[in-house]
Design a protein around this motif. Structure first.
Motif, PDB file in Angstrom:
ATOM      1  N   SER A   9       0.811  -1.218   0.000  1.00  0.00           N
ATOM      2  CA  SER A   9       0.000   0.000   0.000  1.00  0.00           C
ATOM      3  C   SER A   9       0.850   1.277   0.000  1.00  0.00           C
ATOM      4  O   SER A   9       0.498   2.251  -0.667  1.00  0.00           O
ATOM      5  N   ARG A  53      -5.907   2.897   2.532  1.00  0.00           N
ATOM      6  CA  ARG A  53      -5.294   1.559   2.582  1.00  0.00           C
ATOM      7  C   ARG A  53      -3.916   1.629   3.249  1.00  0.00           C
ATOM      8  O   ARG A  53      -3.579   0.786   4.091  1.00  0.00           O
ATOM      9  N   ALA A  54      -3.126   2.634   2.904  1.00  0.00           N
ATOM     10  CA  ALA A  54      -1.795   2.770   3.495  1.00  0.00           C
ATOM     11  C   ALA A  54      -1.888   3.067   4.992  1.00  0.00           C
ATOM     12  O   ALA A  54      -1.106   2.541   5.787  1.00  0.00           O
TER      13      ALA A  54
END
Length: 188
Positions: A82, A136-137
């Motif tokens: 990610s 997401r990261a």
């Protein structure tokens, strides 16, 4: 191009946009609206009727590039690591902003109150595109939870604007971006 316009107005819009793309590529965000009007063979009032603000003109010039970045964000949203996906997308934003003079200015947040008619659609598109990559990261613990897409875009805009007159703007901007991503601490 606005729908419902007369044929001559649509032709003027297209001609102005074509000339503006060339002028912004050469002169950046400060391209002369009067020169654009002269080269397009229209009056400056016609340019301002189609593009009431410089930002509106820059956004129209940047629309295709911003759309390509939106598509790229979608492609990266489920791929690999990610953090790597987010940084790859941001690197694309940086590269486009260096190559497409005027894009950084179109993305800049100027602090002006939101205008529903002439809102910053480039920034809105970029925020929407990058949102899933950033979430997401953050979820993976690869990016700090308080980082926003606005922060990331502002960082890139600042780097691009600060390096645009450097003898090698791409190299300088890439160095500063890598430094910002890595932080100022020496490698462990």
């Amino acid at each position: 191009m606005p729908e419902g316009q007369r044929a001559d107005a649509r032709r003027n819009y297209a001609r102005i946009l074509t000339v503006a793309e060339r002028e912004v590529a050469v002169h950046g965000a400060g391209a002369s609206l009067e020169q654009i009007a002269r080269t397009a063979g229209v009056g400056s009032a016609t340019v301002r009727r189609h593009f009431p603000t410089r930002r509106a003109l820059l956004e129209a010039v940047s629309r295709e590039r911003v759309e390509a970045l939106r598509v790229r964000a979608e492609e990266l949203s489920g791929q690999g690591d990610s953090r790597t996906a987010l940084l790859e997308w941001l690197d694309g934003v940086l590269s486009y902003s260096i190559a497409a003079r005027g894009l950084a200015a179109a993305l800049a947040y100027d602090g002006a109150p939101a205008d529903p008619v002439h809102e910053n659609s480039c920034s809105a598109t970029m925020e929407e595109a990058a949102g899933p990559l950033l979430r997401r990261a953050v979820r993976d613990g690869a990016i700090a939870a308080d980082v926003t897409v606005g922060d990331l875009i502002t960082l890139i805009v600042g780097i691009v604007l600060a390096t645009e007159h450097h003898p090698d703007p791409a190299a300088r901007a890439n160095r500063l971006f890598r430094m910002a991503v890595a932080g100022l601490s020496p490698p462990a």
